[in-house]
Design an enzyme around this catalytic site. Structure first.
Site, PDB file in Angstrom:
ATOM      1  N   TYR A 139      45.592  42.726  40.376  1.00 53.79           N
ATOM      2  CA  TYR A 139      44.625  41.790  40.924  1.00 53.79           C
ATOM      3  C   TYR A 139      43.406  42.489  41.231  1.00 53.79           C
ATOM      4  O   TYR A 139      43.461  43.231  42.335  1.00 53.79           O
ATOM      5  CB  TYR A 139      45.316  41.064  42.245  1.00 53.79           C
ATOM      6  CG  TYR A 139      44.657  40.072  42.758  1.00 53.79           C
ATOM      7  CD1 TYR A 139      43.441  39.533  42.472  1.00 53.79           C
ATOM      8  CD2 TYR A 139      45.010  39.545  44.087  1.00 53.79           C
ATOM      9  CE1 TYR A 139      42.765  38.535  43.033  1.00 53.79           C
ATOM     10  CE2 TYR A 139      44.342  38.409  44.763  1.00 53.79           C
ATOM     11  CZ  TYR A 139      43.210  37.965  44.070  1.00 53.79           C
ATOM     12  OH  TYR A 139      42.487  36.970  44.849  1.00 53.79           O
ATOM     13  N   LYS A 167      44.586  39.564  37.014  1.00 51.66           N
ATOM     14  CA  LYS A 167      43.928  38.577  37.659  1.00 51.66           C
ATOM     15  C   LYS A 167      42.496  39.078  38.035  1.00 51.66           C
ATOM     16  O   LYS A 167      42.570  39.838  39.002  1.00 51.66           O
ATOM     17  CB  LYS A 167      44.733  38.100  38.720  1.00 51.66           C
ATOM     18  CG  LYS A 167      43.954  36.925  39.457  1.00 51.66           C
ATOM     19  CD  LYS A 167      44.651  36.493  41.116  1.00 51.66           C
ATOM     20  CE  LYS A 167      43.756  35.495  41.609  1.00 51.66           C
ATOM     21  NZ  LYS A 167      44.533  34.983  42.978  1.00 51.66           N
TER      22      LYS A 167
END
Length: 305
Positions: A139, A167
């Site tokens: 992330y 992400k």
């Protein structure tokens, strides 16, 4: 592992963690909220992410949320566990709890506040990837960590044995697209906006979906991606325009909230929709009356009140 090791796609929101007014974890409300998310046809959820206030959760509370989510909806959607932590050792403990609960994978930022160097970031993720055999989503969230993972660094992290997804919540759109092109054949890539730009990216370049926050619009969020998969671009545009209203009214370009804590905004909005999202836990504060009015105005604009 690689992108083909998992089927993660579509809309996978980081969801809120219900607390009582006194700050206790509310597992009864959690079960109702999970059922609502499943009924709204989410492709998946992220438990104990930033939206889920991981920073105020005790270790045992995070494990309880993982277990309850797996038991309640783990057979109906992808369930990922947020494992953000300041050290790899702590992240490994959370990852092992996610694996023991039966979650499908984990989500992990670089250590927040620390602002680690490149080699420290690689070592952090390598320590986790080598300790726990569970699919991992890297992330990139510069607003929360103080570091922006560029394409070269993301490519190095994507080569770690358990990394299957990224992400990418960078405010650098050029960097986002560069990362998409470089990584689309190796890992799942999330962060596609629900807009005309997102439609162009998904239909012409690639990408796998959006790991958003809160799921306030319910089925409208995942149905944007279902409409695209069906080739119904007009419906996708209509659904995406509704999401754009939320993003423009409540959030800035770096994904920070415009007028209050994002968790408080999302919880109040969900409560107005009849979903028992509960209260925020300090240090976060509830919305003021003026802030509540702004949330109600947005939901009224969308016909949700």
């Amino acid at each position: 592992m690689n992108r083909d090791s998992v089927d993660w796609h579509g809309y996978i929101p980081a969801v809120t963690t219900p607390f009582t007014a006194s700050g206790d974890l509310d597992l009864d409300a959690w079960a109702v909220q999970l059922d609502w998310l499943a009924e709204q046809r989410m492709h998946g959820i992220i438990v104990a992410g930033t939206t889920g206030e991981w920073f105020s959760l005790a270790e045992h509370e995070r494990a309880e949320l993982f277990t309850a989510a797996a038991e309640q909806v783990g057979d109906r959607m992808t369930v990922l566990g947020g494992c953000n932590a300041y050290t790899a050792a702590e992240a490994v403990r959370h990852a092992r709890a996610a694996q023991a609960a039966g979650l499908h994978g984990i989500l992990l930022t670089p250590p927040p506040y620390v602002v680690p160097a490149r080699e420290e970031i690689v070592a952090f993720y390598r320590d986790v990837a080598e300790a726990v055999d569970i699919p991992l989503c890297v992330y990139n969230w510069p607003r929360g960590t103080g570091v922006d993972l560029d394409t070269a660094l993301l490519t190095e992290l994507a080569a770690l044995p358990t990394v299957v997804a990224v992400k990418n919540s960078t405010p650098d759109f050029g960097g986002f697209v560069k990362g998409l092109i470089a990584l689309r054949d190796h890992v799942r890539y999330f962060g596609i906006p629900t807009s005309e730009t997102g439609i162009e990216l998904l239909t012409r370049i690639g990408g796998d979906g959006l790991m958003g926050a809160g799921a306030v619009l319910g089925a409208d969020h995942p149905d944007f991606f279902r409409a695209l998969a069906d080739g119904d671009l007009d419906r996708a545009r209509r659904l995406g325009a509704r999401d754009r209203v939320l993003m423009e009214n409540w959030f800035n370009a770096d994904y920070g909230a415009r007028f209050a804590g994002a968790q408080a905004i999302l919880k109040y909005a969900l409560t107005l929709r009849g979903v028992p999202a509960g209260h925020v836990r300090r240090p976060l504060l509830p919305l003021t009356e003026d802030q509540q009015a702004r949330v109600r105005a947005t939901l009224a604009q969308l016909g949700l009140l």
